[in-house]
Every structure is written in C-alpha cells, then in structure tokens.
Design an enzyme around this catalytic site. Structure first.
Site, PDB file in Angstrom:
ATOM      1  N   ASP A  11      -8.891 -14.250  23.509  1.00 49.75           N
ATOM      2  CA  ASP A  11      -7.808 -13.435  24.048  1.00 49.75           C
ATOM      3  C   ASP A  11      -6.928 -14.323  24.919  1.00 49.75           C
ATOM      4  OD1 ASP A  11      -6.436 -10.980  24.705  1.00 49.75           O
ATOM      5  OD2 ASP A  11      -7.301 -11.184  26.686  1.00 49.75           O
ATOM      6  N   SER A  12      -5.765 -13.784  25.280  1.00 52.92           N
ATOM      7  CA  SER A  12      -4.856 -14.516  26.166  1.00 52.92           C
ATOM      8  C   SER A  12      -5.403 -14.586  27.592  1.00 52.92           C
ATOM      9  CB  SER A  12      -3.511 -13.812  26.164  1.00 52.92           C
ATOM     10  OG  SER A  12      -3.689 -12.448  26.478  1.00 52.92           O
ATOM     11  N   TYR A  43       0.649 -13.567  27.169  1.00 53.92           N
ATOM     12  CA  TYR A  43       1.254 -13.994  25.911  1.00 53.92           C
ATOM     13  C   TYR A  43       2.310 -12.984  25.434  1.00 53.92           C
ATOM     14  CZ  TYR A  43      -2.408 -17.505  24.736  1.00 53.92           C
ATOM     15  OH  TYR A  43      -3.247 -18.586  24.686  1.00 53.92           O
ATOM     16  N   CYS A  74      -6.998 -10.236  21.047  1.00 52.24           N
ATOM     17  CA  CYS A  74      -5.649 -10.059  21.590  1.00 52.24           C
ATOM     18  C   CYS A  74      -4.710  -9.489  20.527  1.00 52.24           C
ATOM     19  CB  CYS A  74      -5.151 -11.421  22.055  1.00 52.24           C
ATOM     20  SG  CYS A  74      -3.493 -11.415  22.699  1.00 52.24           S
ATOM     21  N   GLU A 153      -4.102  -5.331  35.512  1.00 47.59           N
ATOM     22  CA  GLU A 153      -4.687  -6.513  36.165  1.00 47.59           C
ATOM     23  C   GLU A 153      -4.776  -6.338  37.677  1.00 47.59           C
ATOM     24  OE1 GLU A 153      -3.728 -10.317  34.676  1.00 47.59           O
ATOM     25  OE2 GLU A 153      -4.484  -9.659  32.724  1.00 47.59           O
ATOM     26  N   CYS A 185      -3.151  -2.815  22.751  1.00 46.81           N
ATOM     27  CA  CYS A 185      -3.235  -3.940  23.688  1.00 46.81           C
ATOM     28  C   CYS A 185      -4.621  -3.904  24.332  1.00 46.81           C
ATOM     29  CB  CYS A 185      -2.156  -3.806  24.759  1.00 46.81           C
ATOM     30  SG  CYS A 185      -2.264  -5.031  26.060  1.00 46.81           S
ATOM     31  N   HIS A 187      -5.556  -4.371  27.223  1.00 45.73           N
ATOM     32  CA  HIS A 187      -5.661  -3.808  28.565  1.00 45.73           C
ATOM     33  C   HIS A 187      -5.664  -2.279  28.595  1.00 45.73           C
ATOM     34  CE1 HIS A 187      -4.774  -7.904  29.539  1.00 45.73           C
ATOM     35  NE2 HIS A 187      -4.684  -7.678  30.835  1.00 45.73           N
TER      36      HIS A 187
HETATM   37  N1  DGL Z   1      -4.140  -9.595  25.327  1.00 47.21           N
HETATM   38  C1  DGL Z   1      -2.772  -9.134  25.215  1.00 47.21           C
HETATM   39  C2  DGL Z   1      -2.679  -8.099  24.093  1.00 47.21           C
HETATM   40  O1  DGL Z   1      -3.649  -7.493  23.674  1.00 47.21           O
HETATM   41  C3  DGL Z   1      -2.261  -8.550  26.523  1.00 47.21           C
HETATM   42  C4  DGL Z   1      -2.047  -9.566  27.608  1.00 47.21           C
HETATM   43  C5  DGL Z   1      -0.946 -10.554  27.323  1.00 47.21           C
HETATM   44  O2  DGL Z   1       0.248 -10.188  27.290  1.00 47.21           O
HETATM   45  O3  DGL Z   1      -1.281 -11.722  27.134  1.00 47.21           O
HETATM   46  O4  DGL Z   1      -1.605  -7.870  23.584  1.00 47.21           O
END
Ligand code: DGL
Length: 266
Positions: A11-12, A43, A74, A153, A185, A187
């Site tokens: 993941d990012s 990201y 991600c 976050e 996403c 999050h």
């Molecule tokens: N992990 C990213 C997603 O699922 C969210 C966080 C980011 O923008 O890096 O899209």
C-alpha cells in the site's frame, strides 16, 4: 513452490492494514509481509507516471522477499499501475478493484452503484470499467473524496468535521438514489459507521478489504498453496520512513499490536 512463503501485501502507507486485518481473520495460518510507503504517501493525488514508478519499486522489493502471492491493497495503485505490477511479477497478483466491483454488482438490486475513492482512483475510471465489465446495464456515479484520507489518518472517524464533509461528498450520490456504495480506498472502512449513518440502512457498503480477503482465500485454495497447519504465522511490516507515526495510527487500522516493524530503503 513452498507453501510457507509469505503473502506480500502493499500500500502507499498505513491504509492497506485494513486489508491485512481481513487477511489475518480469513487466512489465519498465512505468513504476511506488508510494505507501506510511508515516506511518499499519499499516492491518491499524484500523477499516473509517479504512481507507476513507485509501484514498480515496491513490487521488486516484495518479489525479492520471495512472496508466493502479491496483493495490491491500495486502490490508487490498483487503478493506475496494475498492469505494470503484473508485468513485473512471476507470482499471481490480486487487486482490490475487481474484488469490490464483483461484490457491488452482486449486492445491488436497483443497479445504481456509487463509488468513492481518491482523485487518482476516480479519474482513472477503473471502478466504472470493472463494474461495467460485470454488468453493462448498471448506472455508476463516482465521487472523489480527497479529504477522507487525512481525516482518517488524524483518527477523526466519528468527528463532526468528518460528518459535514462526508455529507457534502455523498450528497450527489444520494441524489441519484444509489443502493450500493463502494468504499474504493483503503482508509474508508474506518469511516463505515459514519458513512452508513449518512447513506441510510438501505444502502449496502462494499468494503474492499473484506472482498480482497475472500478472493485471496479462493485463489490460495484453487492453487493449493495454503500454508496449512501453521499455528504461529509470521507477520512483518516494512515501511519506507521512520515507523513512529505508522506505529501510532497503524494499530487502529490493524486492530492489534504490530509484531515486527522494519524501515527499508527501496
Ligand atoms: N491507499 C490509498 C488508496 O487506497 C489511499 C492513500 C493514498 O492516497 O495514498 O487509494
């Protein structure tokens, strides 16, 4: 292939831990190596070229660790860099978008689906393509929600500020009478109670983390690569920057304490 090789999840940043949590519940005997690019997150607001470059580096890192399966947790990387990751990999690659799209199509009775995600995910149209691939007659309404990642976050899952922003983001989708909402996403599963409250009980929320764990379990069973009988799975968490913040908020995403956290240089 040795079945005790780990599943590589990436993941990012911290968000993909929602997928790890679902994997731990669904596949409790599998070893897992997680990579979170905490030095370069987010990201979701970066260019396609940059996301592809970062995704290649992470893929190479995990392949060197001899994983048996790669999971792109991600949504943003899955949306814009899936082909790049697949081209580099000699092991199966699973990604969240197809998993969630299938689930959404299965759940929607009215055939009107809403999708929320980062700007990169929504602009890529990857969800709309994946949903249409399952059923061409479905109406899809998408909405980028750039403020959700920082709010999550900060731990503001139920905060009034998050509530106001979420109402704004969901307004155009609710106006179209969606009956299914894809949380596109990593999050967003942490905002589930709040989003369900705003959308109402008649709207089904699709959690991509759970969908991903189901698909991974199917693939592992089909390919006969389960690490059966392993009562003490090994979990390693790698990050690209000092793990202080990762540790502090990551445990909320994971729902438990970390075993081992390592800082690595890609
Ligand atoms: N992990 C990213 C997603 O699922 C969210 C966080 C980011 O923008 O890096 O899209």
């Amino acid at each position: 292939m040795k079945n005790d090789r780990a599943i590589g999840v990436f993941d990012s940043g911290v968000g993909g831990l929602t997928v790890v949590r679902s994997l731990m519940e669904r596949l409790p005997s599998e070893n897992i190596i997680y990579f979170g690019d905490t030095a370069r997150v987010p990201y979701g607001i970066k260019s396609v070229d940059t996301i592809n470059r970062y995704a290649s580096q992470i893929t190479e890192f995990l392949l060197k660790r001899d994983v048996k399966l790669l999971i792109v947790a991600c949504n943003t990387m899955a949306a814009v860099a899936y082909q790049t990751i697949k081209d580099l990999s000699d092991v199966p690659v699973l990604e969240v978008i197809e998993a969630s799209a299938h689930n959404a199509v299965r759940q929607s009775r009215a055939k009107v689906i809403g999708v929320i995600g980062t700007p990169a995910t929504i602009n890529s149209n990857a969800y709309a393509r994946a949903i249409r691939h399952c059923d061409k007659t479905i109406k899809i309404y998408s909405q980028a929600c750039p403020l959700f990642v920082p709010l999550v976050e900060e731990g503001l899952f139920e905060h009034e500020a998050t509530n106001l922003i979420a109402r704004e983001y969901l307004k155009p989708l609710m106006a179209e009478k969606i009956d299914t909402l894809v949380l596109g996403c990593t999050h967003y599963p942490l905002l589930k109670p709040l989003l369900q409250d705003i959308a109402g009980p008649e709207v089904t929320l699709i959690d991509s983390a759970q969908a991903m764990a189901d698909i991974a379990a199917d693939l592992i069973a089909k390919q006969k690569i389960a690490n059966d009988g392993n009562d003490h799975p090994d979990y390693l968490f790698c990050v690209s920057d000092v793990p202080y913040r990762f540790q502090a908020i990551g445990e909320k995403f994971l729902g438990r304490k970390f075993d081992r956290v390592e800082v690595v240089n890609l």
